[in-house]
Scaffold this active site. Structure first.
Site, PDB file in Angstrom:
ATOM      1  N   GLU A 185       0.836  -1.207   0.000  1.00 27.99           N
ATOM      2  CA  GLU A 185       0.000   0.000   0.000  1.00 27.99           C
ATOM      3  C   GLU A 185       0.874   1.261   0.000  1.00 27.99           C
ATOM      4  O   GLU A 185       1.849   1.353   0.732  1.00 27.99           O
ATOM      5  CB  GLU A 185      -0.872  -0.019   1.263  1.00 27.99           C
ATOM      6  CG  GLU A 185      -1.904   1.105   1.328  1.00 27.99           C
ATOM      7  CD  GLU A 185      -2.703   1.064   2.627  1.00 27.99           C
ATOM      8  OE1 GLU A 185      -2.241   0.432   3.596  1.00 27.99           O
ATOM      9  OE2 GLU A 185      -3.799   1.662   2.661  1.00 27.99           O
ATOM     10  N   LYS A 208      -9.846   2.566  -2.108  1.00 26.88           N
ATOM     11  CA  LYS A 208     -10.020   1.856  -0.832  1.00 26.88           C
ATOM     12  C   LYS A 208     -11.433   2.055  -0.282  1.00 26.88           C
ATOM     13  O   LYS A 208     -11.864   3.189  -0.054  1.00 26.88           O
ATOM     14  CB  LYS A 208      -8.977   2.402   0.142  1.00 26.88           C
ATOM     15  CG  LYS A 208      -8.854   1.697   1.470  1.00 26.88           C
ATOM     16  CD  LYS A 208      -7.612   2.238   2.213  1.00 26.88           C
ATOM     17  CE  LYS A 208      -7.377   1.604   3.546  1.00 26.88           C
ATOM     18  NZ  LYS A 208      -6.072   2.031   4.129  1.00 26.88           N
ATOM     19  N   CYS A 262      -5.754  -2.809   2.215  1.00 24.53           N
ATOM     20  CA  CYS A 262      -5.430  -2.768   3.654  1.00 24.53           C
ATOM     21  C   CYS A 262      -6.601  -3.066   4.596  1.00 24.53           C
ATOM     22  O   CYS A 262      -7.010  -4.208   4.716  1.00 24.53           O
ATOM     23  CB  CYS A 262      -4.773  -1.433   3.997  1.00 24.53           C
ATOM     24  SG  CYS A 262      -3.886  -1.507   5.594  1.00 24.53           S
TER      25      CYS A 262
END
Lengths: 394, 394
Positions: free
Chosen positions: A122, A199, A236
């Site tokens: 990331e 995300k 993540c």
């Protein structure tokens, strides 16, 4: 900058070192689903190049059964974990160039082993400075997903090496008020930008108060069709949300990458659980990637844990691994060093596992679509049954 | 009937035996989230009684932080795993009575350690004869959830010991055409029937073709409010479905039991993953319970795996454990013997973990209610992005 607080290089190393052979087989079978992992033979050139740049290199193979009506679909996946190269106080262009150089070298190593798809951690172009909650200089790293310097660089590498590249960056969207997003870009093996994903789930936990910088993604749950399979990205913190994993599966993903930045005290005991559980629950491969090293910042910051202000963030514990739809997994890369994990998989395993376990057939999606919709209403009354309830109708 | 094919008693025993103390702490921290589990001191009487009936006894404690405005809510959970007592060919009433006797003894042991809630394995009143796909004699074990002999027996024990009992049986619903269900009954510590839940997801896998006997449950995702917390039951194969776990959480569960019957080759490498992942994802405690032993049937049967017909089913690998919302877990009971796992938990940990990780706040339920609804339509077009797509709008 890359030292760990703790002594063991990886869980697997420790098991191998102490447990006798016969029992080790049993331990591995229970922990990982196989008595022994299948190593992948890698070219001598690859080994030498990796050694030259001080890069841990591991190779494994996860096969599928042969079928009569489909040929095997063999794909080599590369997972890259690394520490930042220069101090966080160096000029930004120098920090970024050093990472560009490091990652370009590692991708070259991967190319000599015929890796088809490679993914970095990331926000790989920068330190994970969001722990400071300072807007500058970190926001300066944000760039256009399609035309920014990182994508421009990777398009060349992707074409040169015939490799799909999955690149997590900090995105700046100048068409929508200069907003910032935590975004992953997918570049085809012909060097074309295919698309991006933002995300979906943003943490507000300790050093990871990322909502200070970017909002929940608005790109849905896209699956990118590539020459090497249908891939998706769960960025993540999204790995803590089973329904996020699930939607990528429902859209047909065969490999879901999980580029991450996460540290020991917070999540190391969850790391082996979540991406692997997702691989099983959704009958696809998952690739969990985490950075390594400790990052030191110029200004001290607090971590919302009652402890004094400090300047260090980490250590990030690496331990990147690949999990298969049948629950098998590779050992992890080390907890402390830069590394490249090459995993050869047969994508046919996804459908084979679907046929075997039948999770998609038995998942009753209609029930959950309706139930989640009801729960989402402000006036929702949970289905609670109490002693002496006389009416237990739904 | 209780022998395992393999030599190790449990994963944890093997780790303890070989790995030196310092490294073992690290291994446990990475695997289980704690460097050392907290043992629970159990009364001498409990230990003696367990020894007398050849029962493995383990006790652990999972604490929470103290709060200013709430008192701790300490609950002792008992998880019982066992082999069937008599051969599957004995008269049914004798088989059942022997199990009644065995479980009554074990519940008595639990009572001496002040266990508040106890749960047995899936279909604990019978061998797991569904592998045979023969309707008789197994259907004869089915009984009324509220008034059948098993609930009648347990109501007495529950009242005598001030204990909530979670009892998985084969249910016969004579009000709806004598249908059969895989059902769990919850009985209050005052000896009252609180309600029941029917297994939501039914496997069609190898020896577990249970849809031959019963259909997907129609009781929703109930949470039972008891004197010792809000509890729910995710029966066996439902543990592979994250959305099933999630709905129990959305209805407010603090402890979710997973009474199971599952064997080594199929799922042992998934056992430590799924219920634990669910505990983390939903910020509640999970209690995974699996039977032990190998069951031998009168008529040979095949397992849909290309292998010859055989008479044995198993070994079931036990390994029952408790996982906490923060991802910590207890060691497992043995893979081979009857056992009672007593875990003292502070239910306050559930809300503390919710506040810390914020998974409920960040879960975007509206997105998934809508997405699952769309996916469920026959004409659904997955969100796939291809190279050279010009329009990537949702």
């Amino acid at each position: 900058m890359t030292e760990s607080k703790t002594g063991i290089k990886s869980l697997e190393d420790c098991l191998e070192k102490y447990i006798p052979k016969d029992e080790l087989k049993e331990v591995k079978r229970i922990l990982y689903g196989r008595s022994d992992e299948r190593s992948l033979e890698l070219p001598e050139e690859t080994r030498k190049l990796a050694e030259n740049i001080n890069l841990e290199l591991k190779g494994y193979s996860i096969p599928a059964a042969s079928e009569e009506l489909r040929k095997p679909r063999i794909v080599r996946i590369g997972a890259i974990q690394n520490a930042i190269v220069l101090p966080t106080t160096d000029p930004l262009d120098k920090q970024r160039d050093a990472l560009y150089k490091r990652i370009s070298e590692i991708i070259k190593v991967a190319s000599t082993a015929n890796v088809n798809i490679v993914c970095m951690q990331e926000c790989w172009t920068m330190p994970f400075g969001f722990c400071t909650r300072e807007k500058y200089p970190w926001c300066e790293f944000a760039e256009d997903a399609e035309t920014g310097p990182t994508t421009s660089l990777l398009k060349k590498l992707a074409k040169a090496y015939n490799m799909v590249i999955v690149s997590s960056i900090l995105e700046r969207d100048s068409n929508h008020g200069d907003t910032i997003w935590n975004t992953t870009v997918v570049i085809s093996n012909r060097g074309n930008y295919i698309g991006k994903h933002r995300k979906n789930h943003i943490p507000r936990v300790g050093d990871f108060n990322e909502s200070t910088y970017y909002h929940e993604g608005n790109t849905g749950h896209p699956v990118f069709e590539t020459d090497f399979g249908r891939i998706a990205i769960n960025i993540c913190y999204g790995r803590h949300h089973p329904q996020n994993w699930m939607m990528f599966g429902l859209n047909g993903a065969e490999i879901v990458f999980n580029p991450s930045a996460t540290e020991g005290d917070l999540s190391e005991h969850l790391w082996g659980i979540e991406a692997r559980n997702a691989a099983v629950a959704n009958s696809y491969f998952t690739v969990a990637i985490n950075r390594v090293g400790t990052e030191v910042y110029d200004h001290e910051f607090t971590s919302a844990n009652g402890k004094p202000a400090h300047n260090d963030f980490g250590p990030f514990y690496g331990s990147s691994y690949v999990a298969a739809p049948n629950g098998h997994r590779t050992p992890g890369l080390s907890r402390t060093s830069d590394g490249l994990l090459i995993t050869e998989v047969d994508l046919n395993l996804c459908r084979q596992v679907k046929d075997f376990w039948g999770f998609r057939m038995t998942q009753r999606l209609d029930v959950y679509a309706e139930s989640f919709g009801k729960v989402n209403k402000l006036g929702y009354k949970p289905q609670v049954i109490r002693e002496n309830d006389t009416d237990q109708e739904l």
